[in-house]
Design a protein around this motif. Sequence first.
Motif, mmCIF file in Angstrom:
data_model
loop_
_atom_site.group_PDB
_atom_site.id
_atom_site.type_symbol
_atom_site.label_atom_id
_atom_site.label_comp_id
_atom_site.label_asym_id
_atom_site.label_seq_id
_atom_site.Cartn_x
_atom_site.Cartn_y
_atom_site.Cartn_z
ATOM 1 N N ALA A 283 0.820 -1.209 0.000
ATOM 2 C CA ALA A 283 0.000 0.000 0.000
ATOM 3 C C ALA A 283 0.849 1.252 0.000
ATOM 4 O O ALA A 283 1.866 1.350 0.696
ATOM 5 N N LEU A 284 0.422 2.223 -0.822
ATOM 6 C CA LEU A 284 1.044 3.542 -0.818
ATOM 7 C C LEU A 284 0.550 4.302 0.404
ATOM 8 O O LEU A 284 -0.451 3.950 1.035
ATOM 9 N N LEU A 285 1.300 5.355 0.736
ATOM 10 C CA LEU A 285 0.877 6.188 1.857
ATOM 11 C C LEU A 285 -0.449 6.860 1.540
ATOM 12 O O LEU A 285 -0.824 7.020 0.358
ATOM 13 N N SER A 286 -1.151 7.268 2.534
ATOM 14 C CA SER A 286 -2.428 7.925 2.328
ATOM 15 C C SER A 286 -2.232 9.175 1.478
ATOM 16 O O SER A 286 -1.460 10.070 1.838
ATOM 17 N N GLY A 287 -2.945 9.221 0.338
ATOM 18 C CA GLY A 287 -2.846 10.364 -0.565
ATOM 19 C C GLY A 287 -1.694 10.259 -1.532
ATOM 20 O O GLY A 287 -1.527 11.151 -2.370
ATOM 21 N N GLU A 288 -0.935 9.223 -1.481
ATOM 22 C CA GLU A 288 0.229 9.076 -2.369
ATOM 23 C C GLU A 288 -0.207 8.404 -3.686
ATOM 24 O O GLU A 288 -0.957 7.441 -3.675
ATOM 25 N N TYR A 289 0.251 8.941 -4.817
ATOM 26 C CA TYR A 289 -0.061 8.403 -6.136
ATOM 27 C C TYR A 289 1.028 7.474 -6.615
ATOM 28 O O TYR A 289 2.210 7.645 -6.278
ATOM 29 N N PHE B 111 -2.847 4.739 -9.423
ATOM 30 C CA PHE B 111 -3.430 4.345 -8.145
ATOM 31 C C PHE B 111 -3.162 5.439 -7.120
ATOM 32 O O PHE B 111 -2.194 6.208 -7.226
ATOM 33 N N ILE B 112 -4.029 5.504 -6.086
ATOM 34 C CA ILE B 112 -3.805 6.386 -4.937
ATOM 35 C C ILE B 112 -3.879 5.531 -3.679
ATOM 36 O O ILE B 112 -4.733 4.643 -3.572
ATOM 37 N N GLY B 113 -2.934 5.768 -2.792
ATOM 38 C CA GLY B 113 -2.868 4.960 -1.580
ATOM 39 C C GLY B 113 -3.740 5.509 -0.467
ATOM 40 O O GLY B 113 -4.021 6.707 -0.390
ATOM 41 N N THR B 114 -4.151 4.581 0.413
ATOM 42 C CA THR B 114 -4.909 4.977 1.592
ATOM 43 C C THR B 114 -4.129 4.677 2.865
ATOM 44 O O THR B 114 -4.597 4.953 3.960
ATOM 45 N N GLY B 115 -2.962 4.116 2.699
ATOM 46 C CA GLY B 115 -2.161 3.684 3.830
ATOM 47 C C GLY B 115 -2.326 2.197 4.075
ATOM 48 O O GLY B 115 -1.459 1.555 4.667
ATOM 49 N N THR B 116 -3.485 1.656 3.598
ATOM 50 C CA THR B 116 -3.723 0.225 3.790
ATOM 51 C C THR B 116 -3.952 -0.501 2.461
ATOM 52 O O THR B 116 -3.816 -1.719 2.383
ATOM 53 N N GLU B 117 -4.347 0.253 1.422
ATOM 54 C CA GLU B 117 -4.555 -0.367 0.101
ATOM 55 C C GLU B 117 -4.320 0.668 -0.985
ATOM 56 O O GLU B 117 -4.258 1.878 -0.727
ATOM 57 N N ASN B 118 -4.217 0.153 -2.209
ATOM 58 C CA ASN B 118 -4.072 1.037 -3.385
ATOM 59 C C ASN B 118 -5.372 1.005 -4.189
ATOM 60 O O ASN B 118 -5.855 -0.062 -4.565
#
Length: 338
Positions: free
Chosen positions: A20-26, A36-43
């Motif tokens: 998972a990407l960081l929250s708000g990370e593309y 994709f955009i990450g939520t901290g737990t999933e993409n």
Amino acid sequence: MPQTIQIRRGTKAQLDSRGALLSGEYGFCTDTKEVFIGTGTENILVGRALKGDYISRPNAAVEGRFYFVSSGTNLGYLYYDDGSIWHRINAQKLTDLTGTIDDIADGSTFAKVKKADITNGQVNKVSDGTNTVTASEARTHINDASKHRVINDSSVTNTNLWSAQKIQNEIELARRGIEYQDSVKDKDLTTPPASPAAKDRYIVKATAAGAWVGKENSVAEWNSSAWEFYAPEVGTTVYVDDEKKQYSWNGTSWAISGGALQTVTAGNGLIGGGQADTVTINVGAGNGIVASTDTVSAKAGNGITVDATGINTNVDASTIIINASNKLQVSLIDGGSF
């Protein structure tokens, strides 16, 4: 100087391996072109309509993806990935659709036709909203001459009608028949006049030439643009203007049928008169009159002579004389000598 902002990028496999990407990370997949955009737990897939030929479509695994077939088999179809199956979401032909016509409601302009009222693709019934008949029944009624009149140009019975064209032809024939009795300007021309007026008529003389060739003995009428020809029938009669005489067609030629009409008045020795077909001349034979086939003459007798000079009496100067009363008398009787 301008600034360049870049987001995380790499192959799809590298993104899956990272997690998972960081929250708000593309994150951008350089091979699948997905974002994709990450939520901290999933993409979460932001979007990208993948495209290519049908067999190159990736396996369904990411919900929300679209794939457009841009070449080859299934060209033009768009598919949606629900995470396990690709679903086609657009239609290009009727076979792509499901359901039946029964599911479609009648519109304000167009409506459905019952399947039972169609035979081999043709509507087999007609209706006025109240009465309904089959096509076979309608045809039977139309062809039933006992119920109504039918158009039959070759018939003259009262159960048939003539077409408008037939009626027009009959009127034209009648009109021409009347006009045959009208005058013609001349009957001795073999070529058309140079500047005829509308409705001018001529009897075509043999041997015709120009626009009249082959129309000998016909009545030619100028219709303002061309000559029309009417073949005469036995009894057709026309008045010839330049001769002031009538001619009738006897089946072979135009024969004179009389000059200007005259009245014959019956008088001494005539029976008939007026404009009768026959005038009888009565000649009383006998009593000094001799009537033969074509002559009428006086009969010579005693003391009477008939010659080229007329009818004469045989009178001498002494024996028979004409007295003062214009009477014959015996003046001298002489027995003569022995």
